[in-house]
Design a protein around this motif. Structure first.
Motif, PDB file in Angstrom:
ATOM      1  N   LEU A 100      38.134  25.422  45.962  1.00 45.83           N
ATOM      2  CA  LEU A 100      37.426  26.745  45.850  1.00 45.83           C
ATOM      3  C   LEU A 100      38.370  27.862  45.785  1.00 45.83           C
ATOM      4  N   ASN A 101      39.306  27.899  46.617  1.00 49.82           N
ATOM      5  CA  ASN A 101      40.406  28.852  46.904  1.00 49.82           C
ATOM      6  C   ASN A 101      41.185  28.923  45.715  1.00 49.82           C
TER       7      ASN A 101
ATOM      8  N   ARG B 263      40.307  32.657  38.861  1.00 49.15           N
ATOM      9  CA  ARG B 263      39.361  33.757  38.507  1.00 49.15           C
ATOM     10  C   ARG B 263      39.648  35.031  38.749  1.00 49.15           C
ATOM     11  N   THR B 264      40.272  35.358  39.750  1.00 46.94           N
ATOM     12  CA  THR B 264      40.661  36.773  40.378  1.00 46.94           C
ATOM     13  C   THR B 264      41.876  37.017  39.274  1.00 46.94           C
ATOM     14  N   LYS B 265      42.668  36.315  39.103  1.00 46.47           N
ATOM     15  CA  LYS B 265      43.754  36.600  37.869  1.00 46.47           C
ATOM     16  C   LYS B 265      43.278  36.873  36.445  1.00 46.47           C
ATOM     17  N   LEU B 266      42.384  36.073  35.952  1.00 40.90           N
ATOM     18  CA  LEU B 266      41.711  36.326  34.902  1.00 40.90           C
ATOM     19  C   LEU B 266      41.107  37.650  34.855  1.00 40.90           C
ATOM     20  N   ILE B 267      40.315  37.956  35.895  1.00 41.03           N
ATOM     21  CA  ILE B 267      39.559  39.274  35.774  1.00 41.03           C
ATOM     22  C   ILE B 267      40.474  40.505  36.222  1.00 41.03           C
ATOM     23  N   THR B 268      41.637  40.199  36.690  1.00 43.24           N
ATOM     24  CA  THR B 268      42.648  41.292  36.679  1.00 43.24           C
ATOM     25  C   THR B 268      43.308  41.513  35.412  1.00 43.24           C
ATOM     26  N   SER B 269      43.571  40.398  34.711  1.00 43.06           N
ATOM     27  CA  SER B 269      44.116  40.555  33.384  1.00 43.06           C
ATOM     28  C   SER B 269      43.342  41.000  32.379  1.00 43.06           C
ATOM     29  N   GLU B 270      41.927  40.797  32.401  1.00 42.09           N
ATOM     30  CA  GLU B 270      41.113  41.703  31.595  1.00 42.09           C
ATOM     31  C   GLU B 270      40.861  42.996  31.803  1.00 42.09           C
ATOM     32  N   LEU B 271      40.765  43.372  33.097  1.00 34.63           N
ATOM     33  CA  LEU B 271      40.925  44.692  33.575  1.00 34.63           C
ATOM     34  C   LEU B 271      42.072  45.351  33.010  1.00 34.63           C
TER      35      LEU B 271
END
Length: 161
Positions: free
Chosen positions: A108-109, A115-123
């Motif tokens: 899960l971690n 997921r955090t890396k993907l979101i940061t990349s999209e942002l």
């Protein structure tokens, strides 16, 4: 108290007198006590075996001890062994479950980090697009108002900052 007489053989009468002398009780009282004793205990003196009660108690004690040993061998020891095995199985299952839970938490971690890396990349991508749009709006404002008389260029800059 009304007195009654009973007929017994002379031999038994002599025995009754001897017993009453040994116990120091008149034989009438002794007979009454005997009646109450037989009634209270449920012992039938006609069927009584000519054995000492202490010997009978010892024999009964041996039977009870033997019975308890059989119960211990056939029921208690196997039950104890089963309980011990069940306890060990429970400990093993808890250990396995604990390992499984740790693995799940790690996964899960990892998933959350990904997921955090993907979101940061999209942002980051969105932020770059917004910066380009801002530059485009400012360039459009420059073209619309070349001498900046209407102040549109400054207004857009203040909005985007």
């Amino acid at each position: 108290m009304k007195k009654k007489s009973i007929l017994i053989k002379e031999f038994h009468h002599k025995e009754l007198v001897k017993i009453s002398n040994v116990f120091g009780v008149p034989y009438g009282d002794l007979v009454q006590s005997m009646i109450l004793y037989f009634k209270r205990t449920g012992i039938n003196p006609v069927e009584a075996i000519n054995e000492n009660p202490a010997t009978m108690v010892k024999a009964l004690d041996k039977r009870i001890v033997s019975f308890l040993k059989v119960q211990e061998r056939d029921i208690l020891k196997p039950l104890r062994s089963e309980s011990f095995q069940y306890s060990n199985e429970q400990k093993k299952q808890i250990s396995e479950l604990s390992t499984w839970i740790k693995d799940v938490v790690v996964k899960l971690n990892d998933y959350d980090n990904h997921r955090t890396k993907l979101i940061t990349s999209e942002l980051d991508k969105l932020e770059k697009k917004l910066e380009r749009q801002q530059k485009a709006f400012i360039e459009l404002a420059k073209l619309i108002d070349i001498k900046n008389k209407s102040g549109i260029k400054e207004t857009l800059k203040s909005i985007f900052e």
